[in-house]
Design a protein around this motif. Structure first.
Motif, mmCIF file in Angstrom:
data_model
loop_
_atom_site.group_PDB
_atom_site.id
_atom_site.type_symbol
_atom_site.label_atom_id
_atom_site.label_comp_id
_atom_site.label_asym_id
_atom_site.label_seq_id
_atom_site.Cartn_x
_atom_site.Cartn_y
_atom_site.Cartn_z
ATOM 1 N N ILE A 115 49.003 29.636 47.243
ATOM 2 C CA ILE A 115 48.661 28.224 47.432
ATOM 3 C C ILE A 115 47.358 28.092 48.210
ATOM 4 O O ILE A 115 46.461 27.312 47.845
ATOM 5 C CB ILE A 115 49.808 27.495 48.159
ATOM 6 C CG1 ILE A 115 51.033 27.407 47.243
ATOM 7 C CG2 ILE A 115 49.369 26.097 48.604
ATOM 8 C CD1 ILE A 115 52.279 26.907 47.942
ATOM 9 N N LYS A 116 47.219 28.868 49.261
ATOM 10 C CA LYS A 116 45.999 28.794 50.076
ATOM 11 C C LYS A 116 44.783 29.285 49.298
ATOM 12 O O LYS A 116 43.680 28.737 49.431
ATOM 13 C CB LYS A 116 46.189 29.590 51.366
ATOM 14 C CG LYS A 116 47.218 28.969 52.305
ATOM 15 C CD LYS A 116 47.389 29.784 53.583
ATOM 16 C CE LYS A 116 48.393 29.125 54.515
ATOM 17 N NZ LYS A 116 48.587 29.887 55.772
ATOM 18 N N GLY A 121 39.832 27.564 46.067
ATOM 19 C CA GLY A 121 39.086 27.626 44.821
ATOM 20 C C GLY A 121 39.212 28.931 44.077
ATOM 21 O O GLY A 121 38.534 29.134 43.060
ATOM 22 N N ASP A 122 40.085 29.830 44.546
ATOM 23 C CA ASP A 122 40.284 31.117 43.879
ATOM 24 C C ASP A 122 41.451 31.024 42.901
ATOM 25 O O ASP A 122 42.580 30.738 43.319
ATOM 26 C CB ASP A 122 40.596 32.223 44.887
ATOM 27 C CG ASP A 122 39.423 32.510 45.809
ATOM 28 O OD1 ASP A 122 38.282 32.256 45.388
ATOM 29 O OD2 ASP A 122 39.652 32.978 46.935
ATOM 30 N N PRO A 123 41.235 31.266 41.607
ATOM 31 C CA PRO A 123 42.363 31.314 40.674
ATOM 32 C C PRO A 123 43.287 32.470 41.039
ATOM 33 O O PRO A 123 42.841 33.501 41.527
ATOM 34 C CB PRO A 123 41.695 31.561 39.308
ATOM 35 C CG PRO A 123 40.265 31.207 39.505
ATOM 36 C CD PRO A 123 39.955 31.495 40.937
ATOM 37 N N VAL A 124 44.582 32.287 40.815
ATOM 38 C CA VAL A 124 45.567 33.302 41.205
ATOM 39 C C VAL A 124 46.529 33.582 40.063
ATOM 40 O O VAL A 124 47.103 32.671 39.475
ATOM 41 C CB VAL A 124 46.375 32.848 42.443
ATOM 42 C CG1 VAL A 124 47.531 33.800 42.702
ATOM 43 C CG2 VAL A 124 45.487 32.769 43.668
ATOM 44 N N ASN A 171 40.489 37.182 45.791
ATOM 45 C CA ASN A 171 39.271 37.625 46.475
ATOM 46 C C ASN A 171 39.581 38.095 47.894
ATOM 47 O O ASN A 171 39.038 39.096 48.362
ATOM 48 C CB ASN A 171 38.247 36.487 46.523
ATOM 49 C CG ASN A 171 37.601 36.241 45.167
ATOM 50 O OD1 ASN A 171 37.745 37.035 44.257
ATOM 51 N ND2 ASN A 171 36.886 35.148 45.051
ATOM 52 N N LEU A 172 40.468 37.375 48.574
ATOM 53 C CA LEU A 172 40.818 37.752 49.943
ATOM 54 C C LEU A 172 41.505 39.114 49.970
ATOM 55 O O LEU A 172 41.199 39.967 50.815
ATOM 56 C CB LEU A 172 41.727 36.692 50.553
ATOM 57 C CG LEU A 172 42.051 36.852 52.048
ATOM 58 C CD1 LEU A 172 40.781 36.806 52.881
ATOM 59 C CD2 LEU A 172 43.022 35.761 52.486
ATOM 60 N N GLU A 173 42.416 39.353 49.023
ATOM 61 C CA GLU A 173 43.127 40.632 48.955
ATOM 62 C C GLU A 173 42.179 41.773 48.601
ATOM 63 O O GLU A 173 42.307 42.883 49.115
ATOM 64 C CB GLU A 173 44.271 40.541 47.944
ATOM 65 C CG GLU A 173 45.410 39.641 48.406
ATOM 66 C CD GLU A 173 46.387 39.309 47.294
ATOM 67 O OE1 GLU A 173 47.524 38.927 47.601
ATOM 68 O OE2 GLU A 173 45.994 39.406 46.099
#
Length: 215
Positions: A115-116, A121-124, A171-173
């Protein structure tokens, strides 16, 4: 606070999501609906940032809701929640503008992080869903002869990021796994898209898979 509307015909699922999301102070459920018809009204009234959307519902399903959301001037971002990952609903939802796709049995931290990420703006796509999308979209045909050349143009670092992206990491991962800043990951993903001639993560993932980088 990230404002969320939950749309699912199963009251137990809605209760579970309230418990999971209520544990994070950055998230807040501002509306609920038990089918797609009610969802459209609730979304218009609540003005959420994110919609957690079941696909299979009576009367009006989640795919119809996605079609209506796309017509709004400022649509919320939609994350599709489902219990399955093996049919064409995955691809149809993505084509209709879904920003994320998670299985309902995803771990609570995965759901909250998704969700975050979508809010940023990052597709998941969950890893299980990513595999389904790649397999469904590529089928079993011959590999495009241009793919090896496109992948060969990637630098070693770009290859690492491309493989992580194709495995469904956000992207964060990717940044945490490869010890890169978020800005560096975003810039690298943009270069990967340019070199591969694509404009989204699913298309990039399919090329990475066809090039054999996931083997």
């Amino acid at each position: 606070m990230i404002r969320i509307v939950v749309v699912d015909d199963d009251p137990l699922v809605r209760t579970g999501l309230r418990l999971i999301l209520g544990a994070d102070a950055e998230l807040g459920i501002v509306g609920e609906a038990d089918d797609g018809d009610n969802a459209l009204r609730v979304i218009r009234e609540a003005g959420p940032d994110i919609v957690l959307l079941d696909i299979r519902m009576p009367r009006v399903d989640g795919l119809v809701v996605l079609e209506h959301l796309a017509r709004l001037a400022s649509p919320p971002r939609a994350i599709v929640l489902t219990t399955f990952n093996t049919d064409d609903h995955v691809l149809r939802a993505l084509r209709l503008g879904a920003h994320g796709f998670l299985l309902k049995d995803a771990d609570p931290p995965e759901m909250i992080n998704a969700i975050k990420a979508v809010h940023r703006g990052d597709p998941v796509l969950s890893p299980a869903v990513t595999a389904t999308v790649i397999a469904a979209a590529t089928g079993h045909g011959d590999v495009d002869p241009r793919i090896p050349a496109a992948v060969a143009d990637l630098s070693p670092r770009e290859r690492e990021v491309a493989v992580a992206l194709a495995r469904g990491l956000t992207n964060l991962e990717i940044g945490k796994q490869l010890y890169l800043s978020l800005a560096t990951v975003k810039a690298t993903v943009a270069r990967i898209f340019a070199k591969l001639g694509v404009d989204n993560r699913v298309s990039a993932a399919m090329i990475v898979r066809d090039a054999g980088l996931l083997d």
